[in-house]
Design an enzyme around this catalytic site. Structure first.
Site, mmCIF file in Angstrom:
data_model
loop_
_atom_site.group_PDB
_atom_site.id
_atom_site.type_symbol
_atom_site.label_atom_id
_atom_site.label_comp_id
_atom_site.label_asym_id
_atom_site.label_seq_id
_atom_site.Cartn_x
_atom_site.Cartn_y
_atom_site.Cartn_z
ATOM 1 N N LYS A 104 1.046 -1.533 0.317
ATOM 2 C CA LYS A 104 0.125 0.479 -0.177
ATOM 3 C C LYS A 104 0.749 0.958 0.177
ATOM 4 O O LYS A 104 1.986 0.967 0.658
ATOM 5 C CB LYS A 104 -0.768 -0.418 1.091
ATOM 6 C CG LYS A 104 -1.629 1.539 1.174
ATOM 7 C CD LYS A 104 -2.369 1.151 2.672
ATOM 8 C CE LYS A 104 -3.362 2.620 2.543
ATOM 9 N NZ LYS A 104 -4.615 2.504 3.424
ATOM 10 N N LYS A 147 -2.465 -1.879 -4.049
ATOM 11 C CA LYS A 147 -2.928 -0.527 -4.332
ATOM 12 C C LYS A 147 -1.896 1.317 -3.785
ATOM 13 O O LYS A 147 -1.368 0.768 -3.423
ATOM 14 C CB LYS A 147 -3.761 -0.509 -2.620
ATOM 15 C CG LYS A 147 -4.611 0.798 -2.776
ATOM 16 C CD LYS A 147 -5.127 0.916 -1.134
ATOM 17 C CE LYS A 147 -6.129 1.708 -0.943
ATOM 18 N NZ LYS A 147 -6.387 2.180 0.718
HETATM 19 C C1 PBG Z 1 -7.426 3.094 5.751
HETATM 20 C C2 PBG Z 1 -7.674 3.167 3.752
HETATM 21 C C3 PBG Z 1 -7.435 4.438 2.772
HETATM 22 C C4 PBG Z 1 -8.100 3.759 1.804
HETATM 23 C C5 PBG Z 1 -8.610 2.872 1.889
HETATM 24 N N1 PBG Z 1 -8.087 2.206 3.187
HETATM 25 C C6 PBG Z 1 -7.269 5.587 3.142
HETATM 26 C C7 PBG Z 1 -5.444 5.894 3.550
HETATM 27 O O1 PBG Z 1 -4.731 4.957 4.021
HETATM 28 O O2 PBG Z 1 -5.740 7.082 3.540
HETATM 29 C C8 PBG Z 1 -8.019 4.159 0.578
HETATM 30 C C9 PBG Z 1 -9.114 3.532 -0.409
HETATM 31 C C10 PBG Z 1 -9.028 4.681 -1.399
HETATM 32 O O3 PBG Z 1 -8.831 6.070 -1.812
HETATM 33 O O4 PBG Z 1 -9.848 4.773 -2.475
HETATM 34 N N2 PBG Z 1 -5.955 3.312 6.190
#
Ligand code: PBG
Length: 331
Positions: free
Chosen positions: A200, A253
Site C-alpha cells: 500500500k 494499492k
Molecule cells: C485506510 C484506508 C485508506 C484507503 C483504504 N483504506 C485511506 C488511506 O490510507 O489514507 C484508501 C481507499 C481509496 O482511496 O479508495 N487506511
C-alpha cells in the site's frame, strides 16, 4: 514466418474470432464493491449522503448499506468491503473494535439479509482516531508500531465475530498480519482469511477517500508507514513477509499506476492478488466522463480488464456496480 505470410489482423476480423482468442476475462464475481457506513448518516434521503469528490458513491446508514448489499448480490458481485465512519473519534481509535461499532453492526445486518454475499472489513484505526493516523501515537508524535498491533488484532477479532468473511488490514504496521492471525486463532477464528493490504503506497490517489471517510491525518502524512511509490522490490518484500505471517491473499494499492507490481507480487507469492482501484482513480474517470472527455463505459471496462491482465484475481472498485451491469448486457 513474418509478413506477408503472418497477418495478425486475421484473428481480429470478427467478434467471434476475437472472443475465441481473448486472453483475459472479467466477471462480476471477481469484483468487490467498497461501501462507507456512517453512524451519522441522515435518516431522510434513504439514509444516503452524497460524497462530493466521488459522484455516485454515498455515505450510507445501516438500512441503506443493506439495500446496497442486496443490489450488489443481485448483480453477481462477489463481495462488499466495509469502511466505518463513527460519530465519535478518540486518541486510540476505540470505535474500531466496539462490539456495537458501525462496521460490526453493518456486518451483522448484511450477513443476516444477504448470507451469500461476502463481507470484507477494512481493519485500520484512521477512521476512528481523532488525529487521523492509522495507529496510536508515541510521545514524539510518531505512530507507535508495536502498541498499534494489539488494537488492530482486537479490531479484526471483533469484525470476525460479527460475521466478516475476510478481514483486510490496511494500516501498514510491521507484523500486523502475524499479530492478527495469532489473535484470530486464539479466539477460535481459524477459518477467517486475511486479505493483507501488503503493498500500500503513500499515494495522492487516496484524496477523495479521505474526504469520504473523514480520515485525513490532522498533522503530517502517512509516508512514515505507507510505501514510497518509487519502490517496486520493496513491494514484493512486503507481500512475501505478509505471506510468511499468514496472509491468505495480498493486495496492491493503488492499481492503475502499479500494474507492474501486481504482476511482480503475483509471480513472487503465487497467492491470490487483489488490486484496489482507489478513490482518486475512480474520481478521474468520473470527472472526465462528466466533462465529455472520455466514454465512461468503455474506459471503465478497459481499466478493469487491464488489472486482470496484470495478474489481479480480484478487483476492488467503486465502479463495481456499473461494471457488473455492463458485463451482464454484453452477454
Ligand atoms: C485506510 C484506508 C485508506 C484507503 C483504504 N483504506 C485511506 C488511506 O490510507 O489514507 C484508501 C481507499 C481509496 O482511496 O479508495 N487506511
Amino acid at each position: 514466418m513474418s509478413f506477408p505470410q503472418t497477418r495478425m489482423r486475421r484473428l481480429r476480423a470478427t467478434a467471434g474470432l476475437r472472443g475465441l482468442v481473448r486472453e483475459t476475462d472479467l466477471r462480476a464475481g471477481q469484483l468487490v464493491l467498497p461501501l462507507f457506513v456512517a453512524e451519522n448518516a441522515p435518516s431522510e434521503q434513504g439514509g444516503r449522503e452524497a460524497i462530493a469528490t466521488m459522484p455516485g458513491v454515498d455515505r450510507l446508514s445501516l438500512s441503506a448499506v443493506v439495500a446496497e448489499a442486496h443490489e450488489a448480490a443481485a448483480l453477481g458481485i462477489a463481495a462488499v468491503m466495509l469502511f466505518g465512519i463513527p460519530a465519535e473519534k478518540d486518541e486510540h481509535g476505540s470505535g474500531a473494535w466496539e462490539e456495537e461499532g458501525v462496521v460490526q453492526l453493518a456486518t451483522r445486518a448484511i450477513k443476516h439479509a444477504e448470507p451469500e454475499l461476502l463481507v470484507i472489513t477494512d481493519v485500520c484505526l484512521c477512521e476512528y482516531t481523532a488525529h487521523g493516523h492509522c495507529g496510536v501515537l508515541a510521545a514524539d508524535g510518531a505512530v507507535d508500531n508495536d502498541a498499534t498491533l494489539e488494537l488492530l488484532a482486537r479490531t479484526a477479532v471483533s469484525h470476525a465475530r460479527a460475521g466478516a468473511d475476510l478481514v483486510a488490514p490496511s494500516d501498514m504496521m510491521d507484523g500486523r498480519v502475524g499479530a492478527i492471525r495469532e489473535e484470530l486463532d486464539g479466539e477460535g477464528l481459524h477459518e477467517t482469511p486475511i486479505l493483507a493490504y501488503s503493498a500500500k503506497f503513500a499515494s495522492a490517489f487516496y484524496g477523495p477517500f479521505r474526504d469520504a471517510a473523514d480520515s485525513a491525518p490532522a498533522f503530517g502524512d502517512r509516508r512514515g508507514y505507507q510505501m514510497d511509490p518509487a519502490n517496486g522490490r520493496e513491494a514484493v518484500r512486503e507481500a512475501l513477509l505478509d505471506m510468511r505471517e499468514g496472509a491468505d491473499m495480498v493486495m496492491v494499492k493503488p492499481a492503475l499506476a502499479y500494474g507492474d507490481l501486481i504482476r511482480a507480487v503475483k509471480d513472487a507469492t503465487q497467492l491470490p492478488v487483489a488490486a484496489y482501484n482507489v478513490s482518486g482513480e475512480y474520481a478521474m474517470v468520473k470527472a472526465a466522463a462528466a466533462a465529455g472527455y472520455l466514454e465512461e463505459r468503455d474506459t471503465v471496462l478497459e481499466i478493469l480488464t487491464s488489472l486482470r491482465r496484470a495478474g489481479a484475481d480480484t478487483i476492488i472498485s467503486y465502479h463495481a456496480k456499473d461494471a457488473a451491469r455492463w458485463l451482464a448486457e454484453q452477454t
